[in-house]
Structures are given as structure tokens and as C-alpha cells.
Design an enzyme around this catalytic site. Structure first.
Site, PDB file in Angstrom:
ATOM      1  CB  ALA A 245      -0.997   0.041   1.150  1.00  0.00           C
ATOM      2  CB  ALA A 246       4.433   2.076  -0.259  1.00  0.00           C
ATOM      3  N   GLY A 247       2.400   2.595  -2.581  1.00  0.00           N
ATOM      4  CA  GLY A 247       1.986   3.322  -3.780  1.00  0.00           C
ATOM      5  C   GLY A 247       0.605   3.931  -3.638  1.00  0.00           C
ATOM      6  CG  ASP A 248      -2.749   1.447  -3.145  1.00  0.00           C
ATOM      7  OD1 ASP A 248      -2.673   1.639  -4.363  1.00  0.00           O
ATOM      8  OD2 ASP A 248      -2.985   0.330  -2.635  1.00  0.00           O
TER       9      ASP A 248
END
Length: 305
Positions: free
Chosen positions: A250-253
Site C-alpha cells: 500500500a505504499a503506492g496507494d
């Protein structure tokens, strides 16, 4: 209050296993732990935008199972408008995630109820789009629905963000004119451009290719190396804050949600990129998808290691 950020996309229940390393074909590993965590790229980005300061509405579908109840409740707990989160018969989407001891992950997604997202669903909640400032889409719902949503948001004059994830092939050519910010990671930029992306220099080549295909502005997220912003005037590299990573899920999110929230609040592109990067850096210091996403106060109080 009307939502100033509308997220159109997926809701999945993440089934997360931690293991020493990612398994190879035909191999069985003994894992460390197993948890279920609310996720899905659409829902994750909605939670990120909400925690990071935006008024958010979600457009998506969940199943009639227990996971569907849990996924919707997780958004409601973040004060996200869920009137456009529809319940359809059958199973909710799920993501099977393995995270290794180096904080890298491998993910398999089963669409479930996300496959019920049709262009008609977008039309049903058009008033929500009309009220928005920023509209975000990803690729975990049917392509026809994504294309319809992008073009409708563009027709309404909204700031349109596409996070092309997961990406396995080039985007339809007629999508590019509807997108303000195309935000792929390294592997997605490679899949979209057909070029290898393994450094800042190769990211520039891939971004140039995407601009030539019709993209207006491209932000390639590069993990620990930060992000690359590209438009018709050139490139700008934004180094990432230094942190100790625990789980990159979820880093990109989180970056996309933080970037959108900052734009909706009136920040410049550069300010919004830096804001998204701090939020993403904080997220990798914690385990899980939605549980790892920081709040506004976390970002405001961030001090790099």
C-alpha cells in the site's frame, strides 16, 4: 460536505502471509503469520486521501459475504462517503499477499464483486463526480468502466489521476487525453512503455515514451529512490525520505491518496509530490495495507531518520 476527492475502484479483503522469502514455483514454505486486512487499491487510496485531509467518496462494489460488510465498515470508520459502494450477490474481491523478510511482496488478486463495476455504475453516481475536484482511478475494475470514468471526469473538468495498477500491457490510446496525472511504479511503467525500468535514467526513458503516447504528466514512483516527475518541459527527481521499511504493501496507494489530497487542498504539484512521498515513507514503517496508512498529523510531524 460534498467529497472533493472521488475514488473509483476496487475493494478487496487482503489475506496476508509473512514468510522468510517469496516461494518459487512448486515450493511450499512455512510462514511466520497470517492476517486479514481491508484493502484493494481503490479503497486504500480512498483511506489515504481521507486520513491525509480530503473529503472522500468511494465508488465501488462489494460482495454479499462477511468480507463485504467488513470492507464497507472500514471505509465508514474513516468518514468516507459510501453511498456509491454497492453490494452485489456473491463474493467480495480478495488479494492473496505474501510479504518476505526483506519487506517485498507478491500479490494475486481475485476480482469477485469488483467485476460488477460497469459504466452504468459510474453514470448512476454522476452527481458525485460533479461535486469533486479530483477523481482517481486504477485498473482493478473492468477496463471499459475505467475508460468511461476517466472520460466523464475529463468532460466535467476535474483533475484526473490514473494509477495504472496492476498493469500488464499498454493503455488504450484514447485514455491519455482524459488523464492529468499518470502515476505508475517501476514495473507498471515498464509494462506500459515496453521499456525496462531499473534506474532513474531508464525511468526517464519510459516516462518520455508515455509522454509521446499522449500522457500529459507522468509520475513514476521508484520506491526507496523517490519519484520522477515528467512533463513536456522535462524531468524532476524527488528523493524519498529515509526510513526503515517493514512492509511496502500500500505504499503506492498511500502516495496516490496523499498526492490527491494535497492537490485538492490547493498545493502545487511539487508540494503534493513531497506530501505523498512522506505519507508513503511512513506507511512502509508499518505492517498491512490500510492499517499502515498515516494520518495528517503523522505527516505534519514527520522527521526523516
Amino acid at each position: 460536505m460534498p467529497a472533493n476527492v472521488v475514488v473509483i475502484g476496487s475493494l478487496n479483503m487482503d489475506l496476508v502471509t509473512r514468510a522468510p522469502r517469496l516461494p518459487t514455483g512448486g515450493e511450499t514454505l512455512i510462514g511466520h503469520s497470517f492476517t486479514t486486512v481491508s484493502g484493494g487499491k481503490g479503497a486504500n487510496q480512498a483511506v489515504a486521501a481521507a486520513r491525509l485531509g480530503a473529503q472522500v467518496a468511494m465508488v465501488g462494489c462489494v460482495g454479499s459475504d462477511d468480507y463485504g460488510v467488513q470492507l464497507r465498515d472500514a471505509l465508514l470508520a474513516e468518514q468516507i462517503d459510501c453511498q456509491a459502494v454497492s453490494v452485489v450477490e456473491g463474493s467480495s474481491g480478495v488479494a492473496l499477499i505474501v510479504v518476505d523478510d526483506n519487506s517485498q511482496n507478491a500479490i494475486v488478486i481475485v476480482a469477485g464483486a469488483n467485476a460488477a463495476m460497469t459504466p452504468a455504475v459510474i453514470d448512476r453516481f454522476d452527481a458525485m463526480l460533479q461535486d469533486a475536484d479530483v477523481v482517481i482511478c486504477q485498473l482493478e475494475i473492468p477496463d471499459a468502466t475505467v475508460g468511461h470514468a476517466l472520460k466523464r471526469a475529463r468532460a466535467l473538468g476535474k483533475t484526473v489521476i490514473l494509477n495504472p495498477a496492476p498493469a500488464s500491457r499498454p493503455l488504450p490510446a484514447d485514455w491519455f487525453a482524459a488523464i492529468d496525472y499518470l502515476i505508475p511504479n517501476e514495473s507498471e511503467a515498464a509494462a506500459l512503455s515496453g521499456l525496462p525500468v531499473d534506474s532513474l535514467q531508464t525511468a526517464e526513458k519510459a516516462a518520455s515514451h508515455l509522454l509521446a503516447m499522449g500522457a500529459s504528466k507522468v509520475i513514476v514512483t521508484l520506491g526507496a529512490e523517490g519519484s520522477l516527475f515528467a512533463n513536456g518541459k522535462g524531468f524532476e527527481h524527488f528523493p524519498a525520505p529515509k526510513v526503515k521499511a517493514v512492509d511496502t504493501t500500500a505504499a503506492g496507494d498511500t502516495f496516490v491518496g496523499g498526492f490527491a489530497a494535497a492537490l485538492a487542498a490547493g498545493s502545487s504539484e511539487a508540494e503534493a509530490i513531497r506530501y505523498g512521498q512522506i505519507a508513503a515513507a511512513l506507511s512502509v514503517t508499518r505492517a498491512g495495507a490500510q492499517p499502515s496508512i498515516p494520518c495528517l498529523s503523522d505527516v505534519q510531524g514527520f522527521k526523516p531518520a
